[in-house]
Scaffold this motif. Structure first.
Motif, PDB file in Angstrom:
ATOM      1  N   ASN A 229     -16.926  40.517 -64.748  1.00 62.20           N
ATOM      2  CA  ASN A 229     -16.101  41.363 -63.885  1.00 62.20           C
ATOM      3  C   ASN A 229     -15.546  40.567 -62.710  1.00 62.20           C
ATOM      4  O   ASN A 229     -16.312  40.036 -61.892  1.00 62.20           O
ATOM      5  CB  ASN A 229     -16.944  42.539 -63.366  1.00 62.20           C
ATOM      6  N   HIS A 230     -14.233  40.491 -62.621  1.00 61.50           N
ATOM      7  CA  HIS A 230     -13.568  39.889 -61.466  1.00 61.50           C
ATOM      8  C   HIS A 230     -12.466  40.816 -60.950  1.00 61.50           C
ATOM      9  O   HIS A 230     -11.425  40.357 -60.487  1.00 61.50           O
ATOM     10  CB  HIS A 230     -13.000  38.515 -61.835  1.00 61.50           C
ATOM     11  N   ARG A 231     -12.707  42.125 -61.049  1.00 60.26           N
ATOM     12  CA  ARG A 231     -11.702  43.096 -60.623  1.00 60.26           C
ATOM     13  C   ARG A 231     -11.655  43.214 -59.097  1.00 60.26           C
ATOM     14  O   ARG A 231     -12.660  43.039 -58.412  1.00 60.26           O
ATOM     15  CB  ARG A 231     -12.022  44.473 -61.208  1.00 60.26           C
ATOM     16  N   LEU A 232     -10.484  43.570 -58.607  1.00 56.65           N
ATOM     17  CA  LEU A 232     -10.309  43.940 -57.201  1.00 56.65           C
ATOM     18  C   LEU A 232     -10.328  45.461 -57.120  1.00 56.65           C
ATOM     19  O   LEU A 232      -9.598  46.138 -57.839  1.00 56.65           O
ATOM     20  CB  LEU A 232      -8.979  43.416 -56.663  1.00 56.65           C
ATOM     21  N   ASP A 233     -11.185  46.012 -56.249  1.00 57.84           N
ATOM     22  CA  ASP A 233     -11.294  47.465 -56.146  1.00 57.84           C
ATOM     23  C   ASP A 233     -10.100  48.059 -55.398  1.00 57.84           C
ATOM     24  O   ASP A 233      -9.319  47.356 -54.762  1.00 57.84           O
ATOM     25  CB  ASP A 233     -12.603  47.846 -55.447  1.00 57.84           C
ATOM     26  N   GLU A 234      -9.981  49.374 -55.478  1.00 62.51           N
ATOM     27  CA  GLU A 234      -8.846  50.072 -54.892  1.00 62.51           C
ATOM     28  C   GLU A 234      -8.828  50.014 -53.362  1.00 62.51           C
ATOM     29  O   GLU A 234      -7.761  50.041 -52.751  1.00 62.51           O
ATOM     30  CB  GLU A 234      -8.856  51.535 -55.348  1.00 62.51           C
ATOM     31  N   PHE A 235      -9.992  49.907 -52.741  1.00 61.75           N
ATOM     32  CA  PHE A 235     -10.037  49.862 -51.280  1.00 61.75           C
ATOM     33  C   PHE A 235      -9.422  48.567 -50.754  1.00 61.75           C
ATOM     34  O   PHE A 235      -8.604  48.581 -49.838  1.00 61.75           O
ATOM     35  CB  PHE A 235     -11.480  50.016 -50.791  1.00 61.75           C
ATOM     36  N   ARG A 236      -9.835  47.453 -51.344  1.00 59.70           N
ATOM     37  CA  ARG A 236      -9.243  46.179 -50.915  1.00 59.70           C
ATOM     38  C   ARG A 236      -7.800  46.053 -51.362  1.00 59.70           C
ATOM     39  O   ARG A 236      -6.975  45.439 -50.671  1.00 59.70           O
ATOM     40  CB  ARG A 236     -10.089  45.016 -51.435  1.00 59.70           C
ATOM     41  N   ALA A 237      -7.465  46.624 -52.515  1.00 56.14           N
ATOM     42  CA  ALA A 237      -6.072  46.592 -52.964  1.00 56.14           C
ATOM     43  C   ALA A 237      -5.173  47.361 -51.994  1.00 56.14           C
ATOM     44  O   ALA A 237      -4.042  46.939 -51.708  1.00 56.14           O
ATOM     45  CB  ALA A 237      -5.958  47.173 -54.371  1.00 56.14           C
ATOM     46  N   ALA A 238      -5.670  48.479 -51.468  1.00 59.38           N
ATOM     47  CA  ALA A 238      -4.907  49.240 -50.483  1.00 59.38           C
ATOM     48  C   ALA A 238      -4.656  48.407 -49.227  1.00 59.38           C
ATOM     49  O   ALA A 238      -3.554  48.414 -48.663  1.00 59.38           O
ATOM     50  CB  ALA A 238      -5.652  50.527 -50.119  1.00 59.38           C
ATOM     51  N   LEU A 239      -5.673  47.673 -48.787  1.00 62.95           N
ATOM     52  CA  LEU A 239      -5.496  46.771 -47.653  1.00 62.95           C
ATOM     53  C   LEU A 239      -4.479  45.688 -47.991  1.00 62.95           C
ATOM     54  O   LEU A 239      -3.646  45.306 -47.160  1.00 62.95           O
ATOM     55  CB  LEU A 239      -6.845  46.149 -47.285  1.00 62.95           C
TER      56      LEU A 239
END
Length: 349
Positions: A229-239
């Motif tokens: 898993n090397h996904r970027l979560d939605e919280f950091r993506a929003a930032l």
């Protein structure tokens, strides 16, 4: 014109306080969406980055995850990878963990980035399958065009380490567009940040598909791609969305501050070639200064790896450069021209 040294500039994350409400609103939306991963925030983030960079963009949890995914696509196990020694450990270490043998090459003194002459000399000796070029401090490597041309002629896969290069361009061309892939970092100290995160850009559609599959356990390939898993979560993506929208303003502030305040104080500095703009992750000078953020890299990678190799420019660079503090201010929208108070023009006689 005489000048006085500006007061010490404390470190600040490159975040504008005017964006706080939007970040919170996006986080609330994510909280209520019941979709904290694989959502619309990462899609918007990647689209914005593509709009700036001009290449398909795939977000990751960090730079290293993106690098491992790209290396896995090429396949470097048992191969030789050429890497500048004047870089952060992550560049050669990712290749080493992917199964490659690392051969280091020297840098230039003018830009601290990879030297074309030593690149060619080492490449002729070791015949690498893949090579790295690293854009250091926010500017693009001065020898990128010659190195990229040589790699195309010799069939060497070229990767660009763009960890420092957000906001840079050379006559409108963005970092990551010379090689097979460009890899950016959004670590907390970077020009724009998601606290932790990275993004890979590429014009190769097959590479892009592999990157997307690799970051998610190989799902896109029915698990034929072996990864975790090397996904970027939605919280950091929003930032990341908010930060990317502010990228132009942050970089413009840094460029104006460098031009109007720092350049008159530091003639012995990295000087950019015509048509190149730096994102000024670092402001690099070649005179020791009383207030410094230290070195870009304190220890050359060939020393970390214990390799006994002669890289005189790399050794010189480690001992003879310093970084002047240059941070986008947290105070919302402080214009660069306000900093001209640090420039003193003598009154007419």
């Amino acid at each position: 014109m005489s000048v006085t040294t500006p007061p010490p500039m404390p470190f600040t994350v490159g975040f504008d306080d005017r964006d706080e409400d939007e970040v919170m609103a996006r986080w609330r939306k994510v909280l209520r969406s019941q979709r904290w991963s694989h959502g619309e925030q990462i899609e918007e983030f990647e689209a914005l980055w593509r709009d700036w960079n001009g290449l398909a963009s795939v977000a990751f949890d960090n730079w290293a995850g993106a690098a491992l995914a790209a290396l896995d696509f090429v396949g470097v196990t048992g191969e030789t990878v050429l890497c500048p020694s004047n870089t952060f450990l992550a560049t050669p270490r990712a290749s080493q963990l992917a199964g490659a043998e690392i051969v280091f090459y020297d840098c230039n003194r003018e830009d601290l980035c990879g030297s074309y002459d030593d690149f060619v000399a080492k490449a002729e000796m070791v015949k690498p399958k893949l090579a790295w070029i690293v854009h250091i401090g926010g500017h693009i490597a001065f020898d990128i065009e010659r190195i990229a041309t040589y790699c195309r002629e010799k069939g060497i896969v070229l990767f660009e380490d763009c960890a420092h290069a957000a906001g840079a361009d050379w006559n409108g061309r963005k970092p990551g567009s010379w090689g097979e892939v460009g890899l950016y970092s959004f670590y907390a100290t970077k020009t724009i940040s998601t606290a932790e995160g990275g993004i890979a850009v590429s014009a190769n559609d097959e590479m892009v598909r592999h990157l997307r599959s690799y970051r998610d356990y190989g799902r896109g390939s029915r698990y034929k791609v072996r990864s975790l898993n090397h996904r970027l979560d939605e919280f950091r993506a929003a930032l990341g969305v908010v930060q990317t929208r502010r990228l132009g303003e942050i970089v413009a502030w840094k460029q104006a501050y460098a031009r109007d305040v720092l350049d008159p104080l530091h003639p012995n500095r990295v000087r950019l070639p015509a048509g190149m703009s730096s994102g000024f992750y670092k402001y690099i000078v070649f005179d020791e200064i009383p207030v410094s953020t230290g070195k870009v890299y304190e220890l050359p990678c060939h020393r970390i790896f214990g390799q006994d190799v002669s890289l005189p420019n790399t050794e010189w660079a480690a001992a003879n450069h310093w970084c002047v503090p240059i941070y986008y201010p947290r105070e919302a929208g402080v214009p660069a021209q306000d900093e001209t108070k640090f420039l003193r023009t003598p009154a007419p006689a």
